[in-house]
Design an enzyme around this catalytic site. Structure first.
Site, PDB file in Angstrom:
ATOM      1  N   GLY A  73       0.726  -1.201  -0.070  1.00 55.64           N
ATOM      2  CA  GLY A  73      -0.071   0.047  -0.159  1.00 55.64           C
ATOM      3  C   GLY A  73       0.948   1.268   0.062  1.00 55.64           C
ATOM      4  CB  THR A  74       3.769   2.362   2.091  1.00 54.15           C
ATOM      5  OG1 THR A  74       3.284   2.117   3.212  1.00 54.15           O
ATOM      6  CG2 THR A  74       4.512   3.407   2.136  1.00 54.15           C
ATOM      7  CG  ASN A 153      -6.071   3.771   8.457  1.00 55.12           C
ATOM      8  OD1 ASN A 153      -6.468   4.776   7.855  1.00 55.12           O
ATOM      9  ND2 ASN A 153      -5.377   3.988   9.448  1.00 55.12           N
ATOM     10  CD  GLN A 181      -7.807  -0.767   6.724  1.00 62.19           C
ATOM     11  OE1 GLN A 181      -8.800  -1.351   7.128  1.00 62.19           O
ATOM     12  NE2 GLN A 181      -6.575  -0.793   7.296  1.00 62.19           N
ATOM     13  CB  SER A 201      -1.752  -3.144   1.162  1.00 65.18           C
ATOM     14  OG  SER A 201      -1.063  -3.874   1.778  1.00 65.18           O
ATOM     15  CG  HIS A 203      -0.418  -6.377   5.158  1.00 59.33           C
ATOM     16  ND1 HIS A 203      -0.701  -5.870   6.494  1.00 59.33           N
ATOM     17  CD2 HIS A 203      -0.059  -5.222   4.129  1.00 59.33           C
ATOM     18  CE1 HIS A 203      -0.289  -4.725   6.508  1.00 59.33           C
ATOM     19  NE2 HIS A 203      -0.169  -4.331   5.152  1.00 59.33           N
ATOM     20  CB  THR A 239      12.990  -9.595  -9.497  1.00 67.87           C
ATOM     21  OG1 THR A 239      14.345  -9.265 -10.252  1.00 67.87           O
ATOM     22  CG2 THR A 239      12.643 -11.041  -9.931  1.00 67.87           C
ATOM     23  CB  CYS A 326       1.779   3.776  11.046  1.00 69.61           C
ATOM     24  SG  CYS A 326       0.509   2.637  10.006  1.00 69.61           S
TER      25      CYS A 326
HETATM   26  C1  LIG Z   1      -2.015  -0.496   5.757  1.00 69.49           C
HETATM   27  C2  LIG Z   1      -2.583   0.831   4.985  1.00 69.49           C
HETATM   28  C3  LIG Z   1      -1.781   1.276   4.161  1.00 69.49           C
HETATM   29  C4  LIG Z   1      -0.150   0.786   4.019  1.00 69.49           C
HETATM   30  O1  LIG Z   1      -0.205  -0.379   3.457  1.00 69.49           O
HETATM   31  P1  LIG Z   1       1.200  -1.300   3.453  1.00 69.49           P
HETATM   32  O2  LIG Z   1       0.954  -2.386   2.684  1.00 69.49           O
HETATM   33  O3  LIG Z   1       1.222  -1.786   4.830  1.00 69.49           O
HETATM   34  O4  LIG Z   1       2.219  -0.446   3.157  1.00 69.49           O
HETATM   35  C5  LIG Z   1      -1.991   2.561   3.476  1.00 69.49           C
HETATM   36  N1  LIG Z   1      -3.122   3.012   3.280  1.00 69.49           N
HETATM   37  C6  LIG Z   1      -4.079   2.277   4.453  1.00 69.49           C
HETATM   38  C7  LIG Z   1      -5.503   3.075   4.339  1.00 69.49           C
HETATM   39  C8  LIG Z   1      -3.719   1.379   5.161  1.00 69.49           C
HETATM   40  O5  LIG Z   1      -4.548   0.760   5.907  1.00 69.49           O
END
Ligand SMILES: *Cc1c(COP(=O)(O)O)cnc(C)c1O
Length: 389
Positions: A73-74, A153, A181, A201, A203, A239, A326
């Site tokens: 996500g980041t 989030n 989210q 993202s 996870h 990669t 975070c």
């Molecule tokens: C968790 C989150 C991110 C960051 O994603 P990562 O894969 O952990 O870098 C960005 N935006 C929101 C809204 C999130 O909940």
């Protein structure tokens, strides 16, 4: 995970599903080939990437050529914002966003501000919603980009993205949404939402950490962020994380197949949590009463520190969060809650319980049993609480 441990922090991260783990493994061992190589060992990973790209695209109503795999996500947020700001800077250097965005959006935007871009940061209402008309009013002839998250989030509030998207399109402003989210939990369709760029993202929907994707609508002006060997059609070098990408596609397909059912199951559990927690005095729900993610229940519990609740819940075998994962290292109150009009004191008492795929009704019972005595005990030690009584 430890038996008898209640994990109620699914907005921070989720455990991988069994199917996602299974989908990941072959690419780490027998099929370890580099998808960019020319020999036959590369053929299977190459095909796998194409299959995963098609699966992800199908879920959000995109074309496979519009999906780019990233490290999460980041990275997707950083790429979308920096890439689109510099891609459209000929139009101007003004960017619109909201005060409730994730740090992965706010920090790159603040960096762009230091580089000469101008930011308008819209304030949400008391429920954490951004008014589409406020976006319209903020648009100027030199606005090059607007970024508003799909769902928050910390408080779970869902934004009127389709309305905001329509307004941005009317004015030719590139529109990005952080859907991290929302993805896999509520319907996400790039046509319905009228977005040009969308971050996700793995996870956060029972896939692995360190992998995600960015949707880039065809024709969107976007500069590259990561330069190197020219992978991902020369748009994102490095990669590809083949195993992670296959696991992500599997987890997303699974999440979407079960979405309706999970939405009903989770929102019922969430509402029972909310009703139970609000039985305690001086406790309020934060975020929108109805327009919220199915798994997120968030509160302000007055006269105590969120951190102390989290530590006491942990001793009771329950994982929850206060503010976002975070920002727990800092003692600043959540920027999301204060922008919604909560006082610093109210924001300090924030508690987020986020449910997911592996939570059960028994987990809700456990939380509702454990929480009230913890709150009572902590308040008994609080001088502010004592002076109120
Ligand atoms: C968790 C989150 C991110 C960051 O994603 P990562 O894969 O952990 O870098 C960005 N935006 C929101 C809204 C999130 O909940």
């Amino acid at each position: 995970m430890k038996k008898n441990y209640v994990y109620a922090d699914n907005a921070a991260t989720t455990p991988m599903s069994e199917a996602a783990v299974k989908a990941m493994l072959p690419w780490l061992t027998e099929e370890f080939g580099n998808p960019s190589s020319m020999y036959s060992l590369a053929a299977k990973p190459q095909t796998a990437l194409a299959t995963a790209r098609e699966a992800v695209a199908a879920v959000i109503g995109a074309d496979p050529a519009e999906i780019f795999f990233t490290s999460g996500g980041t990275e997707s947020d950083n790429w979308a914002l920096r890439g689109a700001a510099y891609g459209a800077e000929k139009k101007g250097r003004h960017i619109i966003t909201s005060a409730i965005e994730h740090h992965a959006v706010l920090e790159p935007l603040e960096q762009l501000e230091r580089e000469g871009f101008e930011l308008t940061v819209l304030k949400p209402d008391a429920f954490g919603r951004i008014d589409p008309e406020a976006v319209r009013a903020a648009i100027r002839p030199d606005t090059c980009l607007c970024s508003i998250m799909t769902a928050n989030n910390e408080v779970g509030t869902i934004q009127p993205i389709a309305e905001i998207g329509a307004i941005c399109r009317e004015f030719g402003v590139t529109f990005h949404t952080d859907a991290v989210q929302a993805m896999g939990h509520i319907p996400v369709d790039v046509e319905d939402m009228q977005v040009d760029l969308l971050s996700a993202s793995a996870h956060k929907f029972n896939g692995p950490k360190g992998v995600g994707f960015l949707y880039v609508r065809r024709g969107t002006r976007l500069k590259n962020l990561i330069h190197g060997g020219g992978q991902e059609k020369r748009r994102r070098s490095g990669t590809e994380n083949v195993g992670g990408i296959m696991a992500m596609a599997t987890a997303l397909t699974e999440a979407v197949a079960n979405m309706r059912e999970e939405y009903i199951r989770l929102s019922a559990m969430r509402d029972r949590l909310i009703a139970g927690v609000l039985q305690m005095p001086e406790t309020v729900l934060t975020g929108h009463p109805t327009e919220r993610l199915p798994g997120i229940a968030s509160f302000s519990i007055r006269y105590i520190e969120g951190e102390s609740i989290i530590l006491s819940l942990d001793i009771a075998g329950i994982a929850a969060s206060s503010g976002s994962a975070c920002s727990t290292a800092s003692l600043d109150p959540s920027h999301v809650l204060t922008s919604m009009g909560l006082s610093h004191e109210e924001a300090h008492g924030s508690l987020r319980l986020s449910l997911g795929r592996y939570n059960t009704e028994e987990d809700v019972d456990r939380i509702l049993q454990a929480l009230p005595p913890i709150v009572e005990k902590l308040r008994a030690m609080s001088p502010v609480w004592k002076s109120k009584k």
